[in-house]
Write an enzyme that holds these catalytic residues in place. Structure first.
Site, mmCIF file in Angstrom:
data_model
loop_
_atom_site.group_PDB
_atom_site.id
_atom_site.type_symbol
_atom_site.label_atom_id
_atom_site.label_comp_id
_atom_site.label_asym_id
_atom_site.label_seq_id
_atom_site.Cartn_x
_atom_site.Cartn_y
_atom_site.Cartn_z
ATOM 1 N N GLU A 1 -4.127 17.566 -10.486
ATOM 2 C CA GLU A 1 -4.804 18.052 -11.694
ATOM 3 C C GLU A 1 -6.308 18.228 -11.476
ATOM 4 O O GLU A 1 -7.123 17.671 -12.201
ATOM 5 C CB GLU A 1 -4.529 17.081 -12.859
ATOM 6 C CG GLU A 1 -4.689 17.732 -14.216
ATOM 7 C CD GLU A 1 -3.964 16.972 -15.326
ATOM 8 O OE1 GLU A 1 -2.909 16.372 -15.076
ATOM 9 O OE2 GLU A 1 -4.477 17.013 -16.452
ATOM 10 N N GLU B 1 10.277 19.655 -24.421
ATOM 11 C CA GLU B 1 9.611 19.865 -23.126
ATOM 12 C C GLU B 1 10.250 21.041 -22.381
ATOM 13 O O GLU B 1 9.585 21.728 -21.620
ATOM 14 C CB GLU B 1 9.656 18.593 -22.269
ATOM 15 C CG GLU B 1 8.936 17.390 -22.864
ATOM 16 C CD GLU B 1 7.422 17.335 -22.584
ATOM 17 O OE1 GLU B 1 6.885 18.241 -21.919
ATOM 18 O OE2 GLU B 1 6.782 16.368 -23.059
ATOM 19 N N ARG C 1 -2.582 22.515 -13.396
ATOM 20 C CA ARG C 1 -1.646 21.481 -13.845
ATOM 21 C C ARG C 1 -1.864 21.110 -15.322
ATOM 22 O O ARG C 1 -0.948 20.670 -16.010
ATOM 23 C CB ARG C 1 -1.781 20.236 -12.951
ATOM 24 C CG ARG C 1 -0.636 19.305 -13.142
ATOM 25 C CD ARG C 1 -0.671 18.124 -12.210
ATOM 26 N NE ARG C 1 0.251 17.171 -12.759
ATOM 27 C CZ ARG C 1 1.090 16.411 -12.077
ATOM 28 N NH1 ARG C 1 1.098 16.426 -10.786
ATOM 29 N NH2 ARG C 1 1.914 15.600 -12.692
ATOM 30 N N HIS D 1 -0.391 14.016 -29.126
ATOM 31 C CA HIS D 1 -0.813 12.616 -28.943
ATOM 32 C C HIS D 1 -1.518 12.090 -30.185
ATOM 33 O O HIS D 1 -1.386 10.911 -30.520
ATOM 34 C CB HIS D 1 -1.748 12.495 -27.735
ATOM 35 C CG HIS D 1 -0.998 12.377 -26.435
ATOM 36 N ND1 HIS D 1 -1.591 12.574 -25.212
ATOM 37 C CD2 HIS D 1 0.295 12.076 -26.173
ATOM 38 C CE1 HIS D 1 -0.684 12.407 -24.256
ATOM 39 N NE2 HIS D 1 0.466 12.110 -24.819
ATOM 40 N N ASN E 1 0.077 20.254 -20.234
ATOM 41 C CA ASN E 1 -0.304 19.466 -21.417
ATOM 42 C C ASN E 1 -0.210 20.274 -22.712
ATOM 43 O O ASN E 1 -0.671 19.813 -23.756
ATOM 44 C CB ASN E 1 -1.730 18.923 -21.263
ATOM 45 C CG ASN E 1 -1.831 17.930 -20.124
ATOM 46 O OD1 ASN E 1 -0.861 17.253 -19.814
ATOM 47 N ND2 ASN E 1 -2.991 17.867 -19.489
ATOM 48 N N LYS F 1 2.852 11.599 -11.305
ATOM 49 C CA LYS F 1 1.969 10.759 -12.131
ATOM 50 C C LYS F 1 2.735 9.481 -12.462
ATOM 51 O O LYS F 1 3.851 9.551 -12.998
ATOM 52 C CB LYS F 1 1.600 11.462 -13.434
ATOM 53 C CG LYS F 1 0.516 12.495 -13.284
ATOM 54 C CD LYS F 1 0.115 13.002 -14.656
ATOM 55 C CE LYS F 1 -0.933 14.081 -14.566
ATOM 56 N NZ LYS F 1 -1.235 14.667 -15.881
ATOM 57 N N HIS G 1 0.152 18.665 -26.129
ATOM 58 C CA HIS G 1 -0.041 17.222 -25.988
ATOM 59 C C HIS G 1 -1.301 16.709 -26.696
ATOM 60 O O HIS G 1 -1.340 15.547 -27.084
ATOM 61 C CB HIS G 1 -0.048 16.818 -24.513
ATOM 62 C CG HIS G 1 1.333 16.802 -23.899
ATOM 63 N ND1 HIS G 1 2.136 17.929 -23.852
ATOM 64 C CD2 HIS G 1 2.074 15.801 -23.353
ATOM 65 C CE1 HIS G 1 3.288 17.613 -23.279
ATOM 66 N NE2 HIS G 1 3.275 16.329 -22.971
ATOM 67 N N LYS H 1 7.938 23.252 -13.310
ATOM 68 C CA LYS H 1 7.045 22.102 -13.097
ATOM 69 C C LYS H 1 6.697 21.982 -11.618
ATOM 70 O O LYS H 1 5.536 21.727 -11.267
ATOM 71 C CB LYS H 1 7.688 20.809 -13.611
ATOM 72 C CG LYS H 1 6.772 19.623 -13.367
ATOM 73 C CD LYS H 1 6.731 18.626 -14.451
ATOM 74 C CE LYS H 1 5.651 17.577 -14.178
ATOM 75 N NZ LYS H 1 5.675 16.468 -15.092
ATOM 76 N N HIS I 1 7.811 10.906 -28.436
ATOM 77 C CA HIS I 1 6.852 11.739 -27.710
ATOM 78 C C HIS I 1 7.221 13.234 -27.797
ATOM 79 O O HIS I 1 6.383 14.079 -28.111
ATOM 80 C CB HIS I 1 6.781 11.281 -26.248
ATOM 81 C CG HIS I 1 5.934 12.157 -25.387
ATOM 82 N ND1 HIS I 1 4.553 12.232 -25.533
ATOM 83 C CD2 HIS I 1 6.248 13.029 -24.405
ATOM 84 C CE1 HIS I 1 4.075 13.105 -24.664
ATOM 85 N NE2 HIS I 1 5.084 13.602 -23.963
ATOM 86 N N ARG J 1 0.822 -1.228 0.000
ATOM 87 C CA ARG J 1 0.000 0.000 0.000
ATOM 88 C C ARG J 1 0.855 1.277 0.000
ATOM 89 O O ARG J 1 0.444 2.312 0.497
ATOM 90 C CB ARG J 1 -0.968 0.021 1.188
ATOM 91 C CG ARG J 1 -1.944 -1.129 1.156
ATOM 92 C CD ARG J 1 -3.181 -0.855 1.986
ATOM 93 N NE ARG J 1 -4.073 -1.993 1.896
ATOM 94 C CZ ARG J 1 -4.009 -3.036 2.724
ATOM 95 N NH1 ARG J 1 -3.131 -3.055 3.702
ATOM 96 N NH2 ARG J 1 -4.841 -4.033 2.571
HETATM 97 N N1 GLY Z 1 5.401 11.900 -13.529
HETATM 98 C C1 GLY Z 1 5.067 12.902 -14.435
HETATM 99 C C2 GLY Z 1 4.138 13.903 -13.912
HETATM 100 O O1 GLY Z 1 3.672 13.788 -12.803
HETATM 101 O O2 GLY Z 1 3.799 14.845 -14.603
#
Ligand code: GLY
Length: 376
Positions: free
Chosen positions: A241, A189, A246, A257, A250, A147, A253, A231, A271, A125
């Site tokens: 987000e 980026e 946040r 994408h 993107n 993320k 993107h 960031k 990417h 966990r």
């Molecule tokens: N790990 C990438 C982000 O959180 O944006």
């Protein structure tokens, strides 16, 4: 810690962490990570390429400081971000006795960081994890922010969680072993942070692009530090987000994408190359709608061209029309109640989230642009 190391703090309410940046850091970091393991042993996930080019230096340095590594090696590439590998990593971590207070190390690019972070999230966990990103894209973007994900049959990054690392160690010298195309993809980026909300940084990138690609150390460190600081600020303002802040990350993107999906997600269009083209398209679309003064997209394209990134749709290894690209966008995981949020711009450094974009106008814009590019 050596005074030459730069430190950026990601200030979150419950789980703040440091990003430490410094040339040669992977051979100087034993003191920084020493107190993060119970018994001077770390569990590390990497991939085949990194295991060959980066791991030996890191491992020797740790051994010289009485720290041992247990190592799990993934195949290189996006396909490794799978359910099957997640299971293998989890079973391996359990077999090795990973405990909640242990810090699992992710040594690699975005794929390794994403799958390791997700495994760390679900093992017992939630274990701690340390990111040591080895590509420019991972150093300026994917290692920071929490993320984590794997891919599903339905698409990229569809299964995941927010799980912040406890420490990020960035050694820009690792970039010396990367192919130029990989560095260029990460540079897209870097430029993104200027385009989102820092026109001065965009201008700095424009003035320093040659020095950056020549491997000039202060230039590289400044670019990485400015990117991760931007960031960190955005993530601190909207960790999961929810408020829309946040979402600014993107930029490029949604278009990007769609291009990546059409190219089959892989080496055909990296990417960062999709993001580069996507940022230009976001600005061209904004210009076409009268939201942004003219010639901003041209300025961006001129900088990205210096980095050998694609700047016209006809440079991308795809052949399609607006309807096909919009079709890909409709499968974007950011779709919500039939609406696709778009990041648009009022100028360089002035990106905003638009929730009311007419998807037909996007299709028309793309068809017109493709026709114009073909006629040139
Ligand atoms: N790990 C990438 C982000 O959180 O944006």
């Amino acid at each position: 810690m050596k005074p030459s190391h730069e430190i950026v703090n990601v200030a979150l309410s419950g789980n703040s962490y440091d990003i430490v940046i410094g040339d040669g850091l992977i051979e100087q970091c034993a003191d920084i990570i020493k107190d993060k393991s119970r018994d001077k042993k770390f569990l590390l996930i990497t991939d085949e390429n990194v295991a060959q080019h980066v791991l030996p230096k890191f491992q020797n340095h740790l051994l010289n400081n009485d720290i041992r590594l247990e190592i799990f090696t993934l195949p290189a590439g996006e396909k490794a971000k799978s359910w099957a590998n997640l299971e293998k990593i989890c079973e391996w971590l359990i077999e090795k006795g990973a405990e909640r207070n242990d810090h699992i190390i992710a040594l690699g690019g975005g794929v390794v960081g994403d799958i390791t972070g997700f495994a760390a999230h679900i093992i017992k966990r939630g274990c701690n994890f340390i990111q040591i990103p080895t590509t420019l894209l991972a150093q300026v973007d994917s290692s920071v922010g929490g993320k984590t994900a794997i891919n599903s049959k339905g698409g990229k990054n569809l299964v995941g969680a927010f799980h912040q690392p406890s420490l990020v160690l960035i050694d820009p010298m690792i970039l010396d072993s990367l192919p130029p195309r990989e560095i260029a993809a990460g540079f897209a980026e870097v430029v993104k942070y200027g385009l989102i909300q820092d026109e001065d940084f965009f201008n700095w990138c424009d003035a320093n692009v040659e020095k950056f690609f020549a491997g000039d150390s202060p230039t590289r460190i400044h670019a990485i530090k400015t990117s991760v600081t931007a960031k960190a600020d955005i993530v601190a303002a909207d960790e999961e987000e929810r408020s829309g802040v946040r979402a600014l990350l993107n930029l490029g993107h949604t278009f990007g994408h769609a291009l990546e999906a059409e190219a089959g997600f892989g080496d055909t269009l990296l990417h960062g190359e999709g993001v580069a083209m996507g940022m230009i398209l976001a600005f061209r679309y904004s210009e076409s709608q009268g939201l942004c003064p003219a010639f901003q997209a041209d300025k961006i394209a001129s900088l990205l061209a210096k980095a050998q990134l694609p700047t016209r749709l006809i440079d991308c290894p795809i052949s399609c029309d607006g309807a096909t690209l919009v079709g890909h966008m409709m499968h974007d995981k950011k779709m919500s109640a039939g609406n696709l949020p778009f990041l648009l711009a009022r100028g360089i450094g002035q990106t905003f989230l638009a929730n009311d974009v007419d998807i037909n106008s996007v299709k028309q814009f793309l068809d017109t642009l493709i026709a114009e590019e073909k006629s040139l």
